[in-house]
Design a protein around this motif. Structure first.
Motif, short mmCIF file in Angstrom:
data_model
loop_
_atom_site.label_atom_id
_atom_site.label_comp_id
_atom_site.label_asym_id
_atom_site.label_seq_id
_atom_site.Cartn_x
_atom_site.Cartn_y
_atom_site.Cartn_z
N HIS A 1 40.74 -55.14 79.75
CA HIS A 1 41.92 -55.75 79.13
C HIS A 1 42.14 -55.19 77.72
CE1 HIS A 1 42.48 -58.48 82.41
NE2 HIS A 1 41.23 -58.95 82.29
N PHE A 2 41.06 -55.01 76.97
CA PHE A 2 41.20 -54.44 75.63
C PHE A 2 41.66 -52.99 75.71
CE2 PHE A 2 38.10 -57.84 74.44
CZ PHE A 2 38.95 -58.51 73.59
N ARG A 3 41.12 -52.26 76.67
CA ARG A 3 41.52 -50.86 76.84
C ARG A 3 43.00 -50.78 77.21
NH1 ARG A 3 37.32 -49.08 79.94
NH2 ARG A 3 38.36 -49.96 81.76
N ASP A 4 43.44 -51.65 78.09
CA ASP A 4 44.86 -51.69 78.46
C ASP A 4 45.74 -52.07 77.28
OD1 ASP A 4 44.21 -50.97 81.02
OD2 ASP A 4 44.49 -52.98 81.88
N ALA A 5 45.30 -53.06 76.51
CA ALA A 5 46.08 -53.50 75.35
C ALA A 5 46.18 -52.38 74.32
CB ALA A 5 45.44 -54.73 74.72
N ARG A 6 45.09 -51.65 74.11
CA ARG A 6 45.10 -50.54 73.15
C ARG A 6 46.05 -49.43 73.64
NH1 ARG A 6 39.58 -48.90 72.54
NH2 ARG A 6 39.95 -47.51 74.27
N TYR A 7 46.04 -49.16 74.94
CA TYR A 7 46.93 -48.15 75.51
C TYR A 7 48.38 -48.54 75.29
CZ TYR A 7 49.70 -45.75 79.04
OH TYR A 7 50.68 -45.04 79.68
N HIS A 8 48.73 -49.79 75.59
CA HIS A 8 50.11 -50.23 75.45
C HIS A 8 50.54 -50.28 73.98
CE1 HIS A 8 50.93 -50.91 79.62
NE2 HIS A 8 49.80 -51.60 79.76
N ALA A 9 49.63 -50.63 73.09
CA ALA A 9 49.96 -50.63 71.66
C ALA A 9 50.25 -49.21 71.18
CB ALA A 9 48.83 -51.25 70.85
N ARG A 10 49.43 -48.25 71.64
CA ARG A 10 49.64 -46.85 71.26
C ARG A 10 50.97 -46.34 71.79
NH1 ARG A 10 48.70 -42.16 73.81
NH2 ARG A 10 47.53 -43.19 75.45
N ARG A 11 51.28 -46.64 73.05
CA ARG A 11 52.54 -46.20 73.64
C ARG A 11 53.73 -46.82 72.91
NH1 ARG A 11 54.16 -42.53 76.49
NH2 ARG A 11 55.47 -43.86 77.75
N THR A 12 53.61 -48.09 72.53
CA THR A 12 54.68 -48.76 71.79
C THR A 12 54.90 -48.07 70.45
OG1 THR A 12 54.16 -50.86 72.86
CG2 THR A 12 55.40 -50.95 70.80
N ALA A 13 53.81 -47.73 69.76
CA ALA A 13 53.94 -47.06 68.46
C ALA A 13 54.58 -45.69 68.62
CB ALA A 13 52.56 -46.94 67.81
N GLU A 14 54.21 -44.94 69.66
CA GLU A 14 54.80 -43.62 69.89
C GLU A 14 56.29 -43.73 70.18
OE1 GLU A 14 52.50 -42.10 73.11
OE2 GLU A 14 50.84 -41.46 71.82
N GLU A 15 56.68 -44.69 71.01
CA GLU A 15 58.09 -44.87 71.33
C GLU A 15 58.88 -45.33 70.10
OE1 GLU A 15 59.82 -44.21 74.15
OE2 GLU A 15 57.97 -43.27 74.86
N LEU A 16 58.29 -46.19 69.30
CA LEU A 16 58.94 -46.66 68.07
C LEU A 16 59.16 -45.49 67.12
CD1 LEU A 16 59.96 -48.99 66.31
CD2 LEU A 16 57.63 -49.20 65.44
N TYR A 17 58.16 -44.63 66.95
CA TYR A 17 58.26 -43.47 66.08
C TYR A 17 59.37 -42.54 66.56
CZ TYR A 17 57.02 -39.19 63.62
OH TYR A 17 57.05 -38.06 62.85
#
Length: 75
Positions: free
Chosen positions: A4-20
């Motif tokens: 769950h933590f690994r999934d949450a970290r993946y989604h947070a990273r993807r969100t940051a990339e899309e935001l950028y």
């Protein structure tokens, strides 16, 4: 639980990339205007575009006519 933590970290990273990427895309026109103003302030002119093939051929014809003393070029 670790998954769950690994999934949450993946989604947070993807969100940051899309935001950028989204912010960069939205601010592109502003960046271009600022760069144009800076170049204008510094006195940098945009380079002239390369002449087209037609323009180059026309220029060759004009220079040949000039070398011939203004005589018309017959076909």
């Amino acid at each position: 639980m670790n998954r769950h933590f690994r999934d949450a970290r993946y989604h947070a990273r993807r969100t940051a990339e899309e935001l950028y990427a989204g912010v960069e895309m939205e601010l592109e026109p502003v960046r271009e205007r600022v760069e144009a103003r800076i170049d204008e302030y510094r006195g940098v002119e945009e380079p002239e575009p390369e002449p087209t093939r037609t323009e180059r051929a026309r220029q060759v014809g004009v220079s040949a006519r000039d070398r011939l003393g203004g005589m018309p070029i017959s076909r």
